[in-house]
Design an enzyme around this catalytic site. Structure first.
Site, PDB file in Angstrom:
ATOM      1  N   LYS A   1      37.685  43.101  44.700  1.00 39.95           N
ATOM      2  CA  LYS A   1      37.536  42.783  43.178  1.00 39.95           C
ATOM      3  C   LYS A   1      36.589  41.843  42.658  1.00 39.95           C
ATOM      4  O   LYS A   1      36.779  40.934  43.278  1.00 39.95           O
ATOM      5  CB  LYS A   1      39.072  42.909  42.904  1.00 39.95           C
ATOM      6  CG  LYS A   1      39.614  44.042  43.102  1.00 39.95           C
ATOM      7  CD  LYS A   1      41.094  44.000  42.254  1.00 39.95           C
ATOM      8  CE  LYS A   1      41.745  45.237  42.250  1.00 39.95           C
ATOM      9  NZ  LYS A   1      43.413  45.422  41.697  1.00 39.95           N
ATOM     10  N   GLY A  54      44.161  31.823  49.066  1.00 42.33           N
ATOM     11  CA  GLY A  54      44.309  31.795  47.473  1.00 42.33           C
ATOM     12  C   GLY A  54      44.149  30.229  47.023  1.00 42.33           C
ATOM     13  O   GLY A  54      43.425  29.789  46.021  1.00 42.33           O
TER      14      GLY A  54
END
Length: 403
Positions: A203, A379
């Site tokens: 994405k 992350g």
């Protein structure tokens, strides 16, 4: 004055050193029990643990494992981790029944210098993920000195990473976090140029923060993986049945305009490996150009794209790679990702990578030793490189700046 203290600046001798580690490792079921399937993260914490032992500290390790939803669950016990750690250290590691309370507190006071104790899963209590001050105060009962050595958790405002260090006077970072910051800080703030950013994965929206942050610092962006189809569609190309959402196309179009205004080159695939379905490896073929027919889906980079991407990296001074170039978990679609690892590994640039998939691909391609640094942060790495404030680092800065 340094914004953070390192472990070598802390007095550890005879003291209970609470170390937040990242032992969230893959676990596999074996003969009715559980074993560690991949000990990489445990091995990454060994230098810090061994230093505490050498300094005569009492090492108390704390970690989460999985998502037990705030209650005890044998499936997520750290028992197999304690066994593996004991093997690696060649010494006994005591696993507590709980991460706080009379038992762990009593054991912490009975510890001798060089002893190692592992607390049971922090997430067996809801207070951990709620960043509860009450929960942090219970952990504080086990802590004379706090050390953060779990870079991958620093972006989470949880009790063991944020609330607890705020309560501790003496605190700092372990060797693993120190190494991450040593490589990631100059990459974020002032990378040597020419700087080539290699982005892959599914994405665009997951990577938009990094792309926007680096547009003023990067010279060339190479885009592969499923996110490339959003950029191609934004340019009016056909992407067939490739993974591509309309929202991602809008994001890609915005980034293309921003890059053009800044004279940053964004290079996209000029040929693809395509198939009728992910399971149908017999229908795999190469496209002649960037367009993909309506019946096919893109699954990997083509050879001409790899050559074009390689030529763009030939004179780079810095290369950062995040995200696979295709569906590399399937051997038939893995060549582009593995070849990208090899191309980057042969560059004279400072070679950095981040993300679990990129790290796995580099390892499987046999190129780990050629990379200057491979971040374990996931992350946390992305958020740090975007310029976001990490709660776990902020909590450690308080003391250092006021000292």
């Amino acid at each position: 004055m340094k914004p953070l203290k390192t472990i070598t600046e802390l007095d550890l001798k005879g003291r209970r050193v609470f170390v937040r580690v990242d032992f969230n490792v893959p676990i596999k079921a074996v003969n009715g029990g559980y074993q560690v399937a991949d000990a990489t993260r445990i091995e990454g914490a060994l230098p810090t643990i061994q230093y505490i032992i050498e300094q005569g500290g009492k090492c108390i390790l704390a970690s989460h494992l999985g998502r037990p939803d705030g209650k005890p669950n044998p499936k997520y016990s750290l028992e197999p981790v304690a066994q593996k750690l004991s093997e690696l250290l060649k010494k006994d590691v005591v696993l507590t029944e709980d991460c706080y309370g009379d038992g762990p507190r009593g054991l912490s006071h009975q510890m001798r210098p060089q002893d190692v104790m592992l607390l049971e899963n922090l997430r067996f209590h809801p207070g951990e993920e709620e960043n509860s001050t009450e929960f942090a105060n219970r952990l504080l009962e086990l802590c004379d000195v706090y050390v953060s050595d779990a870079f991958g958790t620093l972006h989470r405002a949880h009790a063991s990473t944020s609330a607890l260090p705020k309560l501790v006077t003496e605190k700092g970072i372990g060797f693993l976090v120190e190494k991450e910051l040593h490589y990631l800080e100059p990459l974020r703030d002032n990378p040597a140029r020419p700087f080539v950013l290699v982005m892959g994965g599914a994405k665009v929206s997951d990577k938009i923060g990094i792309l926007e942050h680096f547009l003023d610092k990067v010279d060339t962006v190479l885009v592969g993986g499923a996110m490339a189809y959003a950029f191609l569609k934004a340019q009016g190309k056909t992407v067939g049945r490739s993974l591509c959402e309309d929202k991602q196309v809008q994001v890609a179009a915005k980034l293309l305009k921003s890059a053009e205004a800044r004279k940053v080159k964004i290079l996209l695939p000029i040929d693809h490996l395509v198939t009728k379905s992910l399971e149908e490896t017999t229908s795999v073929q190469l496209t002649e150009g960037p367009d993909i027919s309506s019946s096919m889906m893109g699954v990997d980079l083509g050879p001409r794209t790899l050559l074009a991407f390689g030529s763009q990296m030939a004179n780079a001074e810095t290369i950062f790679w995040n995200g696979p170039m295709g569906v590399f978990e399937t051997p038939a679609y893995a060549n582009g990702t593995f070849e990208m690892a090899r191309i980057i590994s042969q560059s004279k640039a400072v070679k950095l990578a981040g993300g679990g998939d990129s790290a796995a691909a580099i390892a499987r391609a046999g190129c780990e030793s050629q990379f200057d640094f491979i971040s374990t942060g996931g992350g946390a790495t992305l958020e740090y490189l975007e310029g976001k404030e990490l709660p776990g680092l902020k909590a450690l800065e308080v003391y250092a700046r006021s000292s």
